[in-house]
Design an enzyme around this catalytic site. Structure first.
Site, PDB file in Angstrom:
ATOM      1  N   GLU A   1       0.830  -1.196   0.000  1.00 23.93           N
ATOM      2  CA  GLU A   1       0.000   0.000   0.000  1.00 23.93           C
ATOM      3  C   GLU A   1       0.869   1.252   0.000  1.00 23.93           C
ATOM      4  O   GLU A   1       1.966   1.268   0.552  1.00 23.93           O
ATOM      5  CB  GLU A   1      -0.927  -0.014   1.221  1.00 23.93           C
ATOM      6  CG  GLU A   1      -1.956  -1.111   1.124  1.00 23.93           C
ATOM      7  CD  GLU A   1      -2.756  -1.329   2.399  1.00 23.93           C
ATOM      8  OE1 GLU A   1      -3.726  -2.087   2.341  1.00 23.93           O
ATOM      9  OE2 GLU A   1      -2.394  -0.760   3.446  1.00 23.93           O
TER      10      GLU A   1
ATOM     11  N   CYS B   1       3.477   8.531   0.955  1.00 24.18           N
ATOM     12  CA  CYS B   1       4.063   7.599   1.919  1.00 24.18           C
ATOM     13  C   CYS B   1       4.217   6.245   1.229  1.00 24.18           C
ATOM     14  O   CYS B   1       3.224   5.634   0.840  1.00 24.18           O
ATOM     15  CB  CYS B   1       3.115   7.517   3.116  1.00 24.18           C
ATOM     16  SG  CYS B   1       3.612   6.326   4.343  1.00 24.18           S
TER      17      CYS B   1
ATOM     18  N   CYS C   1       6.877  -6.801   7.756  1.00 21.42           N
ATOM     19  CA  CYS C   1       8.058  -6.245   8.425  1.00 21.42           C
ATOM     20  C   CYS C   1       8.538  -7.245   9.466  1.00 21.42           C
ATOM     21  O   CYS C   1       7.734  -7.904  10.124  1.00 21.42           O
ATOM     22  CB  CYS C   1       7.702  -4.917   9.100  1.00 21.42           C
ATOM     23  SG  CYS C   1       9.117  -4.141   9.919  1.00 21.42           S
TER      24      CYS C   1
ATOM     25  N   CYS D   1       7.115  -4.761  16.006  1.00 23.39           N
ATOM     26  CA  CYS D   1       6.731  -3.779  17.027  1.00 23.39           C
ATOM     27  C   CYS D   1       5.301  -4.108  17.477  1.00 23.39           C
ATOM     28  O   CYS D   1       4.444  -4.397  16.640  1.00 23.39           O
ATOM     29  CB  CYS D   1       6.798  -2.360  16.468  1.00 23.39           C
ATOM     30  SG  CYS D   1       8.456  -1.972  15.870  1.00 23.39           S
TER      31      CYS D   1
ATOM     32  N   CYS E   1       2.134  -2.152  16.011  1.00 26.43           N
ATOM     33  CA  CYS E   1       2.037  -1.902  14.572  1.00 26.43           C
ATOM     34  C   CYS E   1       1.422  -3.083  13.845  1.00 26.43           C
ATOM     35  O   CYS E   1       1.888  -4.212  13.967  1.00 26.43           O
ATOM     36  CB  CYS E   1       3.437  -1.610  14.026  1.00 26.43           C
ATOM     37  SG  CYS E   1       3.490  -1.474  12.233  1.00 26.43           S
TER      38      CYS E   1
ATOM     39  N   GLU F   1      10.509  -1.948   7.113  1.00 19.63           N
ATOM     40  CA  GLU F   1      11.623  -1.218   7.718  1.00 19.63           C
ATOM     41  C   GLU F   1      12.641  -0.936   6.599  1.00 19.63           C
ATOM     42  O   GLU F   1      13.335  -1.856   6.142  1.00 19.63           O
ATOM     43  CB  GLU F   1      12.241  -2.075   8.842  1.00 19.63           C
ATOM     44  CG  GLU F   1      13.583  -1.612   9.361  1.00 19.63           C
ATOM     45  CD  GLU F   1      13.628  -0.130   9.733  1.00 19.63           C
ATOM     46  OE1 GLU F   1      12.826   0.308  10.565  1.00 19.63           O
ATOM     47  OE2 GLU F   1      14.481   0.585   9.165  1.00 19.63           O
TER      48      GLU F   1
ATOM     49  N   LEU G   1      10.830   6.552  17.912  1.00 22.96           N
ATOM     50  CA  LEU G   1      11.399   6.417  19.250  1.00 22.96           C
ATOM     51  C   LEU G   1      10.404   5.711  20.179  1.00 22.96           C
ATOM     52  O   LEU G   1      10.683   4.638  20.689  1.00 22.96           O
ATOM     53  CB  LEU G   1      11.776   7.809  19.768  1.00 22.96           C
ATOM     54  CG  LEU G   1      12.650   7.854  20.999  1.00 22.96           C
ATOM     55  CD1 LEU G   1      13.984   7.177  20.760  1.00 22.96           C
ATOM     56  CD2 LEU G   1      12.879   9.307  21.442  1.00 22.96           C
TER      57      LEU G   1
ATOM     58  N   ASN H   1      -2.951   4.992  16.878  1.00 22.45           N
ATOM     59  CA  ASN H   1      -4.124   4.600  16.078  1.00 22.45           C
ATOM     60  C   ASN H   1      -4.587   3.244  16.545  1.00 22.45           C
ATOM     61  O   ASN H   1      -3.894   2.247  16.327  1.00 22.45           O
ATOM     62  CB  ASN H   1      -3.731   4.436  14.604  1.00 22.45           C
ATOM     63  CG  ASN H   1      -3.684   5.748  13.897  1.00 22.45           C
ATOM     64  OD1 ASN H   1      -4.569   6.571  14.054  1.00 22.45           O
ATOM     65  ND2 ASN H   1      -2.643   5.929  13.121  1.00 22.45           N
TER      66      ASN H   1
ATOM     67  N   CYS I   1      -0.951   5.950   9.921  1.00 17.69           N
ATOM     68  CA  CYS I   1       0.291   5.307  10.364  1.00 17.69           C
ATOM     69  C   CYS I   1       0.014   3.971  11.032  1.00 17.69           C
ATOM     70  O   CYS I   1      -0.826   3.869  11.918  1.00 17.69           O
ATOM     71  CB  CYS I   1       0.988   6.162  11.421  1.00 17.69           C
ATOM     72  SG  CYS I   1       1.665   7.658  10.774  1.00 17.69           S
TER      73      CYS I   1
HETATM   74  N1  SAH Z   1       9.551   0.783   9.873  1.00 20.89           N
HETATM   75  C1  SAH Z   1       9.752   2.176   9.895  1.00 20.89           C
HETATM   76  C2  SAH Z   1       8.855   2.926   8.920  1.00 20.89           C
HETATM   77  C3  SAH Z   1       7.451   2.443   8.796  1.00 20.89           C
HETATM   78  S1  SAH Z   1       6.423   2.503  10.260  1.00 20.89           S
HETATM   79  C4  SAH Z   1       9.604   2.732  11.275  1.00 20.89           C
HETATM   80  O1  SAH Z   1       9.187   2.009  12.165  1.00 20.89           O
HETATM   81  O2  SAH Z   1       9.953   3.891  11.454  1.00 20.89           O
HETATM   82  C5  SAH Z   1       5.787   4.138  10.087  1.00 20.89           C
HETATM   83  C6  SAH Z   1       5.389   4.835  11.370  1.00 20.89           C
HETATM   84  O3  SAH Z   1       4.113   4.382  11.820  1.00 20.89           O
HETATM   85  C7  SAH Z   1       6.357   4.619  12.509  1.00 20.89           C
HETATM   86  O4  SAH Z   1       6.733   5.864  13.060  1.00 20.89           O
HETATM   87  C8  SAH Z   1       5.542   3.830  13.516  1.00 20.89           C
HETATM   88  O5  SAH Z   1       5.994   4.102  14.801  1.00 20.89           O
HETATM   89  C9  SAH Z   1       4.131   4.335  13.214  1.00 20.89           C
HETATM   90  N2  SAH Z   1       3.076   3.463  13.677  1.00 20.89           N
HETATM   91  C10 SAH Z   1       3.020   2.122  13.600  1.00 20.89           C
HETATM   92  N3  SAH Z   1       1.889   1.665  14.170  1.00 20.89           N
HETATM   93  C11 SAH Z   1       1.201   2.752  14.620  1.00 20.89           C
HETATM   94  C12 SAH Z   1      -0.041   2.938  15.268  1.00 20.89           C
HETATM   95  N4  SAH Z   1      -0.825   1.925  15.557  1.00 20.89           N
HETATM   96  N5  SAH Z   1      -0.420   4.200  15.578  1.00 20.89           N
HETATM   97  C13 SAH Z   1       0.359   5.253  15.251  1.00 20.89           C
HETATM   98  N6  SAH Z   1       1.523   5.143  14.620  1.00 20.89           N
HETATM   99  C14 SAH Z   1       1.957   3.897  14.305  1.00 20.89           C
HETATM  100 FE1  SF4 Z   2       8.091  -2.526  11.183  1.00 27.13          FE
HETATM  101 FE2  SF4 Z   2       8.025   0.131  11.513  1.00 27.13          FE
HETATM  102 FE3  SF4 Z   2       5.862  -1.394  12.031  1.00 27.13          FE
HETATM  103 FE4  SF4 Z   2       7.961  -1.536  13.629  1.00 27.13          FE
HETATM  104  S1  SF4 Z   2       6.684   0.282  13.290  1.00 27.13           S
HETATM  105  S2  SF4 Z   2       6.806  -3.279  12.829  1.00 27.13           S
HETATM  106  S3  SF4 Z   2       9.637  -1.282  12.204  1.00 27.13           S
HETATM  107  S4  SF4 Z   2       6.810  -1.075  10.051  1.00 27.13           S
END
Ligand code: SAH
Ligand code: SF4
Length: 346
Positions: free
Chosen positions: A96, A110, A117, A121, A124, A163, A217, A292, A335
């Site tokens: 996407e 984006c 990934c 995390c 996510c 990532e 972070l 989110n 996000c």
């Molecule tokens: N893997 C990379 C880039 C993609 S994730 C990274 O982690 O930076 C893109 C962004 O979405 C990251 O900043 C992550 O922290 C954020 N993100 C992931 N899940 C989220 C959620 N449920 N609510 C808000 N932001 C989220």
């Molecule tokens: Fe991967 Fe970024 Fe999601 Fe973490 S926040 S699982 S590094 S896409």
């Protein structure tokens, strides 16, 4: 068995690799600029239409090379104007890409760098299912290419699925294609790469190419970050912040620290206080993203008052802290909600 009839996808070649490929056909360097202009500036994806190249050269090209194309399988438009494109890849997997309208009529795209990934995390959705595969350079470039056929794209952020530093070679080649003057001609100031904090790759990225860096972070102690982002067990906060201090960005450029605010996990004033300490000596700005909520996680968004108190604490200590309203929530384009084909596994 060595395959001799495999066509080279020109959208997957960095500008230097294109020069070498053409040199192998006995062609001069300026030919690569002509081809880049046809593909990226004029949107031509068929050698036959490249009319300033000799017919024999075009025929030879079509025997050795191809120009991959991508079309969105579906486009969803949010009530706030955000558009989510679903691209089906040649092996049936999908990714996407999200086009986000900005103030003043500008727009940010984006893009994704992997299917799924590997970082897992806990907050996510993309990470819930693990890594399916890396995107190729041309699959990364084609997301931009295809959206630009119909929309202008002013800024690009590698913040979609995946990532980017876990797919470093393809990402660096894609950046070179985004920057090349006879191609898309983006300034490196218009492109941001977001990472969960792969420290050795952050160093390598800095050596190899210019790009704005964003770091997810999301926590101010190793204990909490270990839980939210398992990568922290390998590269804990002290190492991550050290890599940030050393990142060779342009003068006046800052690193963006993304901080998802999660109720009862990382949203206290004690966290805000620790965040100020962590950022000491780093040219930083902070993006505060209220979590989110989604079906893959029990975590919750904090209430308005805690979000405001957290932001105010940072602002009063001269830290640029911008609250990011996640756009496209109603079409799961915000996000961390991107999941591509993984969706039907839920
Ligand atoms: N893997 C990379 C880039 C993609 S994730 C990274 O982690 O930076 C893109 C962004 O979405 C990251 O900043 C992550 O922290 C954020 N993100 C992931 N899940 C989220 C959620 N449920 N609510 C808000 N932001 C989220
Ligand atoms: Fe991967 Fe970024 Fe999601 Fe973490 S926040 S699982 S590094 S896409």
């Amino acid at each position: 068995m060595i395959q001799t009839n495999q066509l080279v996808d020109l959208k997957g070649l960095s500008p230097d690799a294109l020069v070498s490929f053409l040199a192998g056909m006995g062609k001069e360097k300026f030919r690569s600029e002509q081809i880049l202009r046809w593909i990226y500036q004029r949107g031509v994806e068929d050698f036959a239409e490249m009319t300033d190249l000799a017919k024999s050269f075009r025929e030879e090209l079509s025997q050795r090379a191809t120009i991959s194309k991508m079309a969105p399988e579906a486009v969803e438009i949010s009530s706030d104007g955000t558009r989510k494109f679903l691209f089906r890849l040649h092996d049936g997997k999908s990714v996407e890409t999200v086009l986000i309208p900005m103030v003043g009529g500008r727009s940010t795209l984006c893009i994704s760098t992997q299917v799924g990934c590997a970082m897992h995390c806990s907050f996510c959705l993309t990470g819930t299912f693990g890594l399916e595969r890396n995107l190729t350079t041309s699959e990364i470039v084609n997301q931009v290419y295809t959206v630009r056929k119909e929309h202008s794209v002013d800024n690009i952020v590698m913040m979609g699925m995946g990532e980017p530093l876990h797919n470093l070679d393809n990402v660096v080649d894609a950046l070179k294609i985004l920057y090349v003057a006879s191609g898309f001609d983006y300034s490196s100031r218009k492109v941001t790469l977001s990472t969960s904090g792969l420290v050795p790759e952050m160093r390598e990225l800095g050596h190899r190419i210019k790009v704005n860096l964003a770091v997810s972070l999301n926590a101010t102690t190793d204990a909490v970050r270990d839980e939210l982002m398992p990568i922290n067990r390998r590269y804990p906060l002290a190492e991550l912040m050290d890599a940030c201090r050393r990142y060779p960005h342009a003068p006046h450029q800052r690193i963006t620290f993304e901080y998802i605010l999660i109720q009862g996990v990382n949203d206290s004033l004690a966290d805000a206080k620790r965040l100020v300490k962590l950022l000491h000596g780093v040219k930083a700005k902070v993006n505060l993203i209220p979590f989110n909520e989604h079906s893959g996680s029990p975590l919750k968004t904090p209430d308005e008052d805690s979000i405001r108190a957290f932001q105010t604490y940072l602002l009063e200590r001269q830290i640029v802290a911008i609250r990011r309203a996640s756009k496209g929530q109603d079409i799961s384009a915000a996000c961390g909600q991107l999941k591509g084909k993984l969706e039907n596994k839920l």
